[in-house]
Write an enzyme that holds these catalytic residues in place. Sequence first.
Site, PDB file in Angstrom:
ATOM      1  N   ARG A  70      43.859 -11.747 -12.429  1.00 29.45           N
ATOM      2  CA  ARG A  70      43.512 -11.880 -13.417  1.00 29.45           C
ATOM      3  C   ARG A  70      42.226 -13.211 -13.046  1.00 29.45           C
ATOM      4  O   ARG A  70      41.017 -13.174 -13.629  1.00 29.45           O
ATOM      5  CB  ARG A  70      44.569 -12.950 -14.246  1.00 29.45           C
ATOM      6  CG  ARG A  70      43.887 -13.638 -15.388  1.00 29.45           C
ATOM      7  CD  ARG A  70      45.289 -14.691 -16.043  1.00 29.45           C
ATOM      8  NE  ARG A  70      46.585 -13.687 -16.219  1.00 29.45           N
ATOM      9  CZ  ARG A  70      47.659 -13.892 -15.679  1.00 29.45           C
ATOM     10  NH1 ARG A  70      47.799 -14.872 -14.944  1.00 29.45           N
ATOM     11  NH2 ARG A  70      48.495 -13.194 -16.142  1.00 29.45           N
ATOM     12  N   TYR A 115      30.471 -23.787  -1.951  1.00 34.18           N
ATOM     13  CA  TYR A 115      29.874 -24.375  -1.074  1.00 34.18           C
ATOM     14  C   TYR A 115      28.360 -23.956  -1.234  1.00 34.18           C
ATOM     15  O   TYR A 115      27.670 -23.483  -2.308  1.00 34.18           O
ATOM     16  CB  TYR A 115      30.311 -24.819   0.129  1.00 34.18           C
ATOM     17  CG  TYR A 115      29.780 -25.931   0.866  1.00 34.18           C
ATOM     18  CD1 TYR A 115      30.070 -27.323   0.281  1.00 34.18           C
ATOM     19  CD2 TYR A 115      29.225 -26.054   2.048  1.00 34.18           C
ATOM     20  CE1 TYR A 115      29.777 -28.406   0.714  1.00 34.18           C
ATOM     21  CE2 TYR A 115      28.693 -27.263   2.340  1.00 34.18           C
ATOM     22  CZ  TYR A 115      28.941 -28.267   2.098  1.00 34.18           C
ATOM     23  OH  TYR A 115      28.622 -29.564   2.668  1.00 34.18           O
ATOM     24  N   ARG A 168      20.488 -37.677   0.536  1.00 34.45           N
ATOM     25  CA  ARG A 168      19.921 -36.657   1.035  1.00 34.45           C
ATOM     26  C   ARG A 168      20.737 -35.220   0.981  1.00 34.45           C
ATOM     27  O   ARG A 168      21.373 -34.915   1.905  1.00 34.45           O
ATOM     28  CB  ARG A 168      19.323 -36.731   2.659  1.00 34.45           C
ATOM     29  CG  ARG A 168      18.258 -35.755   3.223  1.00 34.45           C
ATOM     30  CD  ARG A 168      18.307 -35.654   4.567  1.00 34.45           C
ATOM     31  NE  ARG A 168      19.479 -35.091   5.057  1.00 34.45           N
ATOM     32  CZ  ARG A 168      19.953 -34.977   6.235  1.00 34.45           C
ATOM     33  NH1 ARG A 168      19.328 -35.163   7.179  1.00 34.45           N
ATOM     34  NH2 ARG A 168      21.289 -34.209   6.735  1.00 34.45           N
ATOM     35  N   LYS A 186      33.185 -29.762   0.442  1.00 34.39           N
ATOM     36  CA  LYS A 186      33.467 -29.840   2.062  1.00 34.39           C
ATOM     37  C   LYS A 186      34.998 -30.224   2.075  1.00 34.39           C
ATOM     38  O   LYS A 186      35.562 -29.255   3.208  1.00 34.39           O
ATOM     39  CB  LYS A 186      32.816 -31.206   2.616  1.00 34.39           C
ATOM     40  CG  LYS A 186      32.554 -31.149   4.006  1.00 34.39           C
ATOM     41  CD  LYS A 186      31.152 -30.351   4.263  1.00 34.39           C
ATOM     42  CE  LYS A 186      30.791 -30.316   5.738  1.00 34.39           C
ATOM     43  NZ  LYS A 186      29.304 -29.843   5.899  1.00 34.39           N
ATOM     44  N   GLU A 257      28.615 -37.901   5.336  1.00 32.77           N
ATOM     45  CA  GLU A 257      27.837 -36.476   4.884  1.00 32.77           C
ATOM     46  C   GLU A 257      26.403 -36.867   4.129  1.00 32.77           C
ATOM     47  O   GLU A 257      26.645 -37.602   3.101  1.00 32.77           O
ATOM     48  CB  GLU A 257      28.684 -35.505   4.231  1.00 32.77           C
ATOM     49  CG  GLU A 257      28.344 -34.274   3.898  1.00 32.77           C
ATOM     50  CD  GLU A 257      28.082 -32.959   5.079  1.00 32.77           C
ATOM     51  OE1 GLU A 257      27.408 -32.365   4.858  1.00 32.77           O
ATOM     52  OE2 GLU A 257      28.822 -33.507   5.764  1.00 32.77           O
ATOM     53  N   ASP A 279      26.410 -34.071   9.699  1.00 27.70           N
ATOM     54  CA  ASP A 279      24.948 -33.516   9.644  1.00 27.70           C
ATOM     55  C   ASP A 279      24.525 -33.523  11.054  1.00 27.70           C
ATOM     56  O   ASP A 279      23.704 -32.788  11.601  1.00 27.70           O
ATOM     57  CB  ASP A 279      24.327 -34.450   8.808  1.00 27.70           C
ATOM     58  CG  ASP A 279      24.539 -34.396   7.481  1.00 27.70           C
ATOM     59  OD1 ASP A 279      24.500 -33.190   6.851  1.00 27.70           O
ATOM     60  OD2 ASP A 279      25.008 -35.359   6.705  1.00 27.70           O
ATOM     61  N   ALA A 315      18.877 -34.303  11.740  1.00 25.45           N
ATOM     62  CA  ALA A 315      19.528 -33.045  12.018  1.00 25.45           C
ATOM     63  C   ALA A 315      18.927 -32.252  13.214  1.00 25.45           C
ATOM     64  O   ALA A 315      19.604 -31.984  14.159  1.00 25.45           O
ATOM     65  CB  ALA A 315      19.539 -32.183  11.015  1.00 25.45           C
ATOM     66  N   ASN A 465      27.272 -21.792  10.261  1.00 26.43           N
ATOM     67  CA  ASN A 465      27.929 -22.605   9.263  1.00 26.43           C
ATOM     68  C   ASN A 465      28.871 -23.701   9.992  1.00 26.43           C
ATOM     69  O   ASN A 465      29.665 -23.316  10.682  1.00 26.43           O
ATOM     70  CB  ASN A 465      28.820 -21.573   8.075  1.00 26.43           C
ATOM     71  CG  ASN A 465      29.067 -22.507   6.909  1.00 26.43           C
ATOM     72  OD1 ASN A 465      29.366 -23.610   6.820  1.00 26.43           O
ATOM     73  ND2 ASN A 465      28.715 -21.781   5.836  1.00 26.43           N
TER      74      ASN A 465
END
Length: 609
Positions: A70, A115, A168, A186, A257, A279, A315, A465
Amino acid sequence: MSHSRNASSASKSGAPPVNIKAAHHHAPSHNPLPAAADYDTALSIEARKYLKTYGLTPPAVDTYEKQNKRALAILDSRKTPIEKYQYLSILRSTNVHLFYRLLAQNVKELTPLIYTPTVGEACQRWSELYTQPEGLYLSFEDKGHLHSVIQNWPHHNVDITVVTDGSRILGLGDLGINGMGIPVGKLSLYTACAGIDPMRTLPLTLDLGTSNEAFRNDPLYMGSRREKVTAEEEKEFLDEMMAALTERWPGIVIQYEDFKNPFPSLERYQETYTMFNDDIQGTGAVILGGFINGVKQSRVAPKDQRAVFLGAGSAGVGVAKQLTEFFMKEGLSEEEAKKRFWLVDSQGLVTSDRGKLAEHKVYFARDDNEGKQYKSLEEVVEYVKPTILMGLSTIGGAFTPHILTRMAELNDKPVIFPLSNPSSKSECTFEDAIKYTKGKCLFASGSPFPTLHFEGNDLVPGQGNNMYVFPGIGLGAILSKSVSVTQNMIYASAEALSTSLLPEEVKANWLYPDIRRIREVSVEVTRGVIRAAQADKVDRELALRNISDEELDEFIRNRMYDPYTEHDKVNAELKDLAQHVMGSPMSPAGQANGSGKMASRPGTAEGSK
């Protein structure tokens, strides 16, 4: 921690064994009003009466399979990714166990919807699309009273929080409180990938103003309409927040984050609290895991590797520092390891004679350019002749056909990592990387790309990822009761990831394991993190030091939230209640199919596990 003897647990040095099999189940305590999870249509009639939801849902008892069918049909009827995101958000809020059963069976297909990349649009439109409370907001106006606001969170126990100030978000800029989609998404992945109980997670967004003038002037924007607070004001606010969080939940793991400048808070808090920044550290770790495999498969010795980084922000520098550690473990000195990297920003190659540099760029600034400045990525590639090309720039298409072709001319197996999110910001697509390197490249991206048919073969792109590592970092810190998250714990997560591939995945030149095995990968990552915590002596669950890796894996698995067995707990409470009241056992009716039989998990015989 229970210390009852387990026959399968062989203790070391006479130390007390660990109760591996019995997970910690808290005493049942139901609120006067049912929780959202109590309306699950797979609950038995007896369970509904016990939970006081009988009559409040349709009378039929669903099987898990019928529920999934469903839900997938409804999802399929939603035409756009953002509509699918909205449906899944409602499902998570109203039937949390069904949401995670659905995600467990379809992790590869649904992760992009809950995500990246879909969460980017969800954050940009958060105030516009807002329909229900999700997470906790702390505003600058609450400064001095954060402890009181935190007390309003309805869940008594919290193991982990993800916190952002929205300044950011992905590559989308300062979104203010609209960034709440990031902590929500997350933490969904913490549960899906590492089995952290969703009821023991806290999505947290700080309303510290926004530099986004369009949002400040948008009548639908739901945050405060003020300029972003100063760095000093934010520091004072974060000091109060960290103290308030750990006062209410002393063992909480705090993940930062999407802060515009993540370095100050990491440096300020990492040795005082159990915290890390995904990050910087998570991104660095997941890229390191794929990088280790890329270096192995490229057959170029570590000392001969030359890595060009497009993107010298927080990063990019964070990732490069993680990779520097790998080269040092391979026998290079710190200076030799540092010289394996050439960083490129908007002004070109980062050199020490280019003018005043941002502080975080100084470490990797080149001093061997003989006074020449290289302004473009093409110039740098020609100058360096790199073996590795990495993108953390959020400049879509920056790895041009010419650059990709040149990488293939320079290397037998060039390592190409376009790591920016979302996919529109990726430095190149998988298709272009394969096309212009003639299938030679070892590829991993930050965003998902589809499988590509090339010269008679189906090529599967690697995706670097963060969900490969941050769930295991968080769960490892929780289970070991670490007082801090050390750099060795972060490095261990990457090392464990790099060794988690199956032989057939290695043979196919994959840099990362199949995402559909994420739960098992998370067990390996969690084990690595726990062992590193023990080596650094920051763990407080000391009994875990005395068990083998196999026993530790069993311990980890048995403490993972399993959406397929949550109904068993209600049935156990019913059974205990019946024995207490009636003085005899009662067999609860079928928990999920109304037939008197236990619902089975997918791929198993009915009633078996």
